[in-house]
Write a protein that holds these residues in place. Structure first.
Motif, PDB file in Angstrom:
ATOM      1  N   SER A  22     -40.868  17.101   4.857  1.00 21.54           N
ATOM      2  CA  SER A  22     -39.976  15.973   5.547  1.00 21.54           C
ATOM      3  C   SER A  22     -39.819  14.512   4.878  1.00 21.54           C
ATOM      4  O   SER A  22     -39.212  13.819   4.743  1.00 21.54           O
ATOM      5  CB  SER A  22     -40.151  16.021   6.971  1.00 21.54           C
ATOM      6  OG  SER A  22     -39.962  17.179   7.596  1.00 21.54           O
ATOM      7  N   GLU A  23     -41.390  14.333   4.814  1.00 18.35           N
ATOM      8  CA  GLU A  23     -41.602  12.998   4.208  1.00 18.35           C
ATOM      9  C   GLU A  23     -41.075  12.849   2.776  1.00 18.35           C
ATOM     10  O   GLU A  23     -40.630  11.629   2.260  1.00 18.35           O
ATOM     11  CB  GLU A  23     -43.096  12.716   4.214  1.00 18.35           C
ATOM     12  CG  GLU A  23     -43.509  12.043   5.740  1.00 18.35           C
ATOM     13  CD  GLU A  23     -45.093  12.237   5.810  1.00 18.35           C
ATOM     14  OE1 GLU A  23     -45.544  12.079   6.837  1.00 18.35           O
ATOM     15  OE2 GLU A  23     -45.880  12.690   4.908  1.00 18.35           O
ATOM     16  N   ALA A  24     -41.190  13.891   2.191  1.00 19.12           N
ATOM     17  CA  ALA A  24     -40.531  13.767   0.696  1.00 19.12           C
ATOM     18  C   ALA A  24     -39.144  13.421   0.676  1.00 19.12           C
ATOM     19  O   ALA A  24     -38.452  12.644  -0.309  1.00 19.12           O
ATOM     20  CB  ALA A  24     -41.076  15.183   0.003  1.00 19.12           C
ATOM     21  N   LEU A  25     -38.391  14.274   1.498  1.00 21.08           N
ATOM     22  CA  LEU A  25     -36.870  13.987   1.877  1.00 21.08           C
ATOM     23  C   LEU A  25     -36.742  12.620   2.092  1.00 21.08           C
ATOM     24  O   LEU A  25     -35.695  11.821   1.489  1.00 21.08           O
ATOM     25  CB  LEU A  25     -36.335  15.076   2.561  1.00 21.08           C
ATOM     26  CG  LEU A  25     -34.906  14.660   3.101  1.00 21.08           C
ATOM     27  CD1 LEU A  25     -33.896  15.073   1.941  1.00 21.08           C
ATOM     28  CD2 LEU A  25     -34.599  15.612   4.275  1.00 21.08           C
ATOM     29  N   GLU A  26     -37.473  12.016   2.999  1.00 22.55           N
ATOM     30  CA  GLU A  26     -37.114  10.575   3.336  1.00 22.55           C
ATOM     31  C   GLU A  26     -37.556   9.549   2.272  1.00 22.55           C
ATOM     32  O   GLU A  26     -36.821   8.561   1.926  1.00 22.55           O
ATOM     33  CB  GLU A  26     -38.340  10.334   4.515  1.00 22.55           C
ATOM     34  CG  GLU A  26     -37.826  11.043   5.638  1.00 22.55           C
ATOM     35  CD  GLU A  26     -39.071  10.805   6.702  1.00 22.55           C
ATOM     36  OE1 GLU A  26     -40.023   9.962   6.355  1.00 22.55           O
ATOM     37  OE2 GLU A  26     -39.194  11.306   7.779  1.00 22.55           O
ATOM     38  N   ALA A  27     -38.231  10.027   1.246  1.00 24.90           N
ATOM     39  CA  ALA A  27     -38.612   9.186   0.127  1.00 24.90           C
ATOM     40  C   ALA A  27     -37.572   9.379  -1.081  1.00 24.90           C
ATOM     41  O   ALA A  27     -37.717   8.562  -1.799  1.00 24.90           O
ATOM     42  CB  ALA A  27     -39.983   9.398  -0.424  1.00 24.90           C
ATOM     43  N   GLY A  28     -36.878  10.414  -0.960  1.00 26.62           N
ATOM     44  CA  GLY A  28     -35.735  10.537  -1.997  1.00 26.62           C
ATOM     45  C   GLY A  28     -35.832  11.844  -2.715  1.00 26.62           C
ATOM     46  O   GLY A  28     -35.142  12.251  -3.646  1.00 26.62           O
ATOM     47  N   ALA A  29     -36.833  12.709  -2.526  1.00 25.65           N
ATOM     48  CA  ALA A  29     -36.830  13.934  -3.307  1.00 25.65           C
ATOM     49  C   ALA A  29     -35.998  14.903  -3.143  1.00 25.65           C
ATOM     50  O   ALA A  29     -35.536  14.829  -2.121  1.00 25.65           O
ATOM     51  CB  ALA A  29     -38.366  14.412  -3.276  1.00 25.65           C
TER      52      ALA A  29
END
Length: 312
Positions: free
Chosen positions: A99-106
């Motif tokens: 989820s945090e990776a998605l938030e950062a743009g991954a």
């Protein structure tokens, strides 16, 4: 929107850079990612095994992803993507990292098998772990098989194929750093997998061999040092110029072996030695690798391949 699977091509598992006080060196990271993006790579892997993910706080992991993504957007080719390492020892934290990776743009998550209390990591436990992660991750998942960092756990071709067929559109590829070309070939040509599935070689020393076996490209540490040579090898293979591709593979295999022996800090030491950025530092206990490590035949071999890289 990212494609269903990561585009075919060369991916660099980006190293993390640190100042002398071990805080993140984002300027060096931007310099490095800009060079990689301009080389024509298909994308980047952030917080793979070379990215020192276990040494970073969650907030630092997001900062590295977002910083790299910005440089990739500015200098990369259209369609270039970010694959973020999201493996953790619990299903709960793995999903948090996704989820945090998605938030950062991954765009994708690269997930190792858990290995804590290795005796309990039976095949059905690992299968359930990936099923649970795939069902709830907000981004598609690639299975990462690297026995060297998972206490010897080696995910076989049957498990990979079964996970792919049970999680269509959610488990969309794998990275095989185990070096098992038979496994790579079996998965790449498994008729049970009817949807697109990206199988990546995980090291430079079997990049060409993986292409012959049907890989989607390579995710390789040495692509940090000489990305253009990796891109050139793929081009030669696609053009049917096999003898020239074999010659480049010979050089890549030699360089990869030198870097393996030097470790993660050694790769960063090589970047500092030959490109003059980064400092060659890791967070303790990995320590640092200085310029003296590149004296002698090993240093001469790396210097030759870097000179060729700079000529492309």
């Amino acid at each position: 929107m990212a494609p269903t699977t990561p585009p075919r091509g060369v991916y660099a598992p980006v190293v993390a850079f640190f100042h002398e006080d071990e805080t993140l060196d984002l300027d060096a990271l931007t310099t490095h990612v800009t060079r990689l993006a301009k080389s024509g790579v298909a994308g980047l892997v952030i917080q793979g095994s070379n990215g020192e993910a276990p040494h970073l706080l969650h907030s630092e992991r997001q900062l590295v992803i977002s910083t790299a993504l910005e440089a990739l957007k500015q200098h990369g080719k259209p369609g270039a993507v970010i694959i973020a390492g999201c493996g953790a020892q619990s299903t709960r934290e793995t999903l948090q990292l996704c989820s945090e990776a998605l938030e950062a743009g991954a765009h994708y998550a690269l997930v190792l098998s858990p290995s804590y209390w290795v005796g309990a990591m039976k095949k059905d436990t690992i299968t359930q772990f990936f099923n649970d992660v795939a069902s709830k991750s907000p981004i598609p998942v690639l299975i990462y098989n690297f026995p060297g960092v998972t206490s010897g756990i080696d995910i076989d071709s049957d498990m990979i194929s079964e996970l792919a067929t049970a999680n269509v559109g959610k488990v969309v590829g794998c990275k095989l750093t185990c070096g098992n070309l038979g496994k790579l070939h079996r998965v790449a040509h498994d008729k049970r997998i009817t949807e697109p599935f990206a199988v990546f070689a995980g090291k430079s020393d079997f990049f060409l061999h993986g292409l012959v076996a049907g890989s989607n490209g390579v995710i390789a540490a040495a692509a940090n040092l000489v990305p253009k040579i990796h891109v050139k090898l793929l081009q030669l293979y696609d053009e049917g110029r096999l003898a020239e591709a074999q010659e480049l593979q010979t050089y890549l295999g030699e360089a990869d072996w030198i870097l393996v022996k030097l470790g993660v800090a050694g790769l960063k030491g090589a970047l500092h030695k030959y490109y003059e950025y980064g400092g060659g530092r890791s967070r303790r206990p990995l320590g640092s690798v200085g310029a003296s490590a590149f004296d002698g035949e090993a240093g001469d071999a790396l210097k030759r391949i870097v000179e060729y890289e700079k000529s492309l």
